[in-house]
Motif scaffolding. Structure first.
Motif, PDB file in Angstrom:
ATOM      1  N   MET A 130       0.704  -1.406   0.212  1.00 31.50           N
ATOM      2  CA  MET A 130      -0.226   0.121  -0.006  1.00 31.50           C
ATOM      3  C   MET A 130       0.973   1.299  -0.289  1.00 31.50           C
ATOM      4  SD  MET A 130      -3.375   0.505   1.448  1.00 31.50           S
ATOM      5  CE  MET A 130      -4.262   1.840   0.324  1.00 31.50           C
ATOM      6  N   LEU A 131       2.498   1.783   0.714  1.00 28.34           N
ATOM      7  CA  LEU A 131       2.944   2.515   1.132  1.00 28.34           C
ATOM      8  C   LEU A 131       3.980   2.329  -0.055  1.00 28.34           C
ATOM      9  CD1 LEU A 131       3.560   2.901   4.603  1.00 28.34           C
ATOM     10  CD2 LEU A 131       1.870   3.431   3.253  1.00 28.34           C
ATOM     11  N   LYS A 132       4.271   3.670  -1.191  1.00 34.53           N
ATOM     12  CA  LYS A 132       5.010   3.556  -1.930  1.00 34.53           C
ATOM     13  C   LYS A 132       6.325   4.087  -1.557  1.00 34.53           C
ATOM     14  CE  LYS A 132       1.857   6.097  -4.551  1.00 34.53           C
ATOM     15  NZ  LYS A 132       0.431   6.660  -4.279  1.00 34.53           N
ATOM     16  N   ILE A 133       6.306   4.632  -0.006  1.00 34.29           N
ATOM     17  CA  ILE A 133       7.920   4.371  -0.285  1.00 34.29           C
ATOM     18  C   ILE A 133       7.961   4.004   1.654  1.00 34.29           C
ATOM     19  CG2 ILE A 133       8.468   6.840  -1.264  1.00 34.29           C
ATOM     20  CD1 ILE A 133       8.370   8.522   1.372  1.00 34.29           C
ATOM     21  N   LYS A 134       9.029   4.114   2.167  1.00 36.23           N
ATOM     22  CA  LYS A 134       9.413   3.743   3.628  1.00 36.23           C
ATOM     23  C   LYS A 134       9.364   5.344   4.464  1.00 36.23           C
ATOM     24  CE  LYS A 134      11.789   1.470   6.951  1.00 36.23           C
ATOM     25  NZ  LYS A 134      12.916   0.290   7.189  1.00 36.23           N
ATOM     26  N   PRO A 135       8.882   5.568   4.796  1.00 40.40           N
ATOM     27  CA  PRO A 135       8.040   6.475   5.945  1.00 40.40           C
ATOM     28  C   PRO A 135       9.394   6.434   6.994  1.00 40.40           C
ATOM     29  CG  PRO A 135       6.434   5.129   6.543  1.00 40.40           C
ATOM     30  CD  PRO A 135       7.295   4.328   4.859  1.00 40.40           C
ATOM     31  N   SER A 136       9.496   7.265   7.486  1.00 35.76           N
ATOM     32  CA  SER A 136      10.493   8.202   8.695  1.00 35.76           C
ATOM     33  C   SER A 136       9.285   9.004   9.553  1.00 35.76           C
ATOM     34  CB  SER A 136      11.013   8.702   8.085  1.00 35.76           C
ATOM     35  OG  SER A 136      10.971  10.126   7.743  1.00 35.76           O
ATOM     36  N   ASN A 137       8.006   9.604   9.303  1.00 34.98           N
ATOM     37  CA  ASN A 137       7.426   9.625  10.617  1.00 34.98           C
ATOM     38  C   ASN A 137       5.689   9.725  10.067  1.00 34.98           C
ATOM     39  OD1 ASN A 137       6.954  12.198   7.989  1.00 34.98           O
ATOM     40  ND2 ASN A 137       8.738  12.745   9.057  1.00 34.98           N
ATOM     41  N   VAL A 138       5.297   9.849  10.304  1.00 35.87           N
ATOM     42  CA  VAL A 138       3.792  10.317  10.607  1.00 35.87           C
ATOM     43  C   VAL A 138       2.937  10.167   9.341  1.00 35.87           C
ATOM     44  CG1 VAL A 138       1.627   9.786  11.814  1.00 35.87           C
ATOM     45  CG2 VAL A 138       2.935   9.274  13.039  1.00 35.87           C
ATOM     46  N   GLU A 139       3.807  11.759   9.340  1.00 35.57           N
ATOM     47  CA  GLU A 139       3.344  12.463   8.491  1.00 35.57           C
ATOM     48  C   GLU A 139       3.150  12.158   7.105  1.00 35.57           C
ATOM     49  OE1 GLU A 139       0.766  15.511   6.762  1.00 35.57           O
ATOM     50  OE2 GLU A 139       0.780  14.971   8.500  1.00 35.57           O
ATOM     51  N   GLU A 140       4.835  11.609   6.223  1.00 35.97           N
ATOM     52  CA  GLU A 140       4.984  11.254   6.234  1.00 35.97           C
ATOM     53  C   GLU A 140       4.242   9.463   5.392  1.00 35.97           C
ATOM     54  OE1 GLU A 140       9.557  10.412   5.560  1.00 35.97           O
ATOM     55  OE2 GLU A 140       9.608  12.078   5.849  1.00 35.97           O
ATOM     56  N   TYR A 141       4.042   8.772   6.317  1.00 37.68           N
ATOM     57  CA  TYR A 141       2.852   7.846   6.313  1.00 37.68           C
ATOM     58  C   TYR A 141       1.949   7.436   5.933  1.00 37.68           C
ATOM     59  CZ  TYR A 141       0.676   3.120   7.223  1.00 37.68           C
ATOM     60  OH  TYR A 141       0.200   1.870   7.458  1.00 37.68           O
ATOM     61  N   ILE A 142       0.975   8.984   5.918  1.00 34.12           N
ATOM     62  CA  ILE A 142       0.169   8.867   5.045  1.00 34.12           C
ATOM     63  C   ILE A 142       0.045   9.587   4.259  1.00 34.12           C
ATOM     64  CG2 ILE A 142      -1.925  10.681   5.900  1.00 34.12           C
ATOM     65  CD1 ILE A 142      -1.486  10.706   9.305  1.00 34.12           C
ATOM     66  N   GLU A 143       1.213  10.262   4.413  1.00 36.96           N
ATOM     67  CA  GLU A 143       1.446  11.474   2.479  1.00 36.96           C
ATOM     68  C   GLU A 143       1.400  10.115   1.400  1.00 36.96           C
ATOM     69  OE1 GLU A 143       0.434  13.671   1.323  1.00 36.96           O
ATOM     70  OE2 GLU A 143      -0.176  13.924   3.032  1.00 36.96           O
ATOM     71  N   ALA A 144       2.429   8.330   2.412  1.00 36.90           N
ATOM     72  CA  ALA A 144       2.816   7.922   1.024  1.00 36.90           C
ATOM     73  C   ALA A 144       1.593   6.901   1.303  1.00 36.90           C
ATOM     74  CB  ALA A 144       4.098   7.046   1.778  1.00 36.90           C
ATOM     75  N   ALA A 145       0.793   6.626   1.203  1.00 36.99           N
ATOM     76  CA  ALA A 145      -0.247   6.134   1.253  1.00 36.99           C
ATOM     77  C   ALA A 145      -1.336   6.125   0.123  1.00 36.99           C
ATOM     78  CB  ALA A 145      -1.653   5.630   2.572  1.00 36.99           C
ATOM     79  N   ASP A 146      -2.321   5.621  -0.285  1.00 40.06           N
ATOM     80  CA  ASP A 146      -3.179   4.970  -1.916  1.00 40.06           C
ATOM     81  C   ASP A 146      -3.865   6.509  -1.395  1.00 40.06           C
ATOM     82  OD1 ASP A 146      -1.436   3.466  -2.881  1.00 40.06           O
ATOM     83  OD2 ASP A 146      -3.378   1.991  -2.568  1.00 40.06           O
TER      84      ASP A 146
END
Length: 124
Positions: A1-17
């Protein structure tokens, strides 16, 4: 589901579909209101809220959001949770239905109280 490996919560959300982002932001907002003093971190690659210990976590999957408040925090709400797919410590909310914000908040508040008053552990 994620396109990149996030380093924080905001990146996790932005990387999601895109379909998941709105629900992730919504559940994050609900949990922030329930636990305004908690720290947001990534645990095992998923967003989590921590005070003295992990309070709860959430994550995005292809067809649903997973909310992880722990089994003991879910127990008092079994009847209300009967319409959702649940696991030992998790609740699935599909993207095609509104998040049950009041129920999520009540479960989160129960978990917070249990941690604060009873030193409840993360997974049992």
């Amino acid at each position: 589901m994620l396109k990149i490996k996030p380093s924080n919560v905001e990146e996790y959300i932005e990387a999601a579909d895109p379909i998941a982002r709105e629900k992730l932001r919504e559940i994050r907002s609900i949990l922030r209101k329930a636990a305004p003093n908690a720290t947001e971190v990534l645990k095992w690659g998923y967003p989590a809220f921590i005070e003295k210990r992990i309070l709860f976590s959430y994550s995005a999957f292809k067809k649903h959001i997973n909310f992880m408040p722990t089994g003991p925090a879910m127990k008092p709400f079994e009847k209300e949770l009967s319409e959702f797919t649940t696991g030992k410590d998790t609740i699935q909310f599909t993207y095609d239905k509104p998040l049950p914000s009041t129920l999520i908040r009540r479960i989160a508040e129960y978990r917070i109280k249990d941690v604060r008053e009873n030193d409840a552990k993360w997974m049992y």
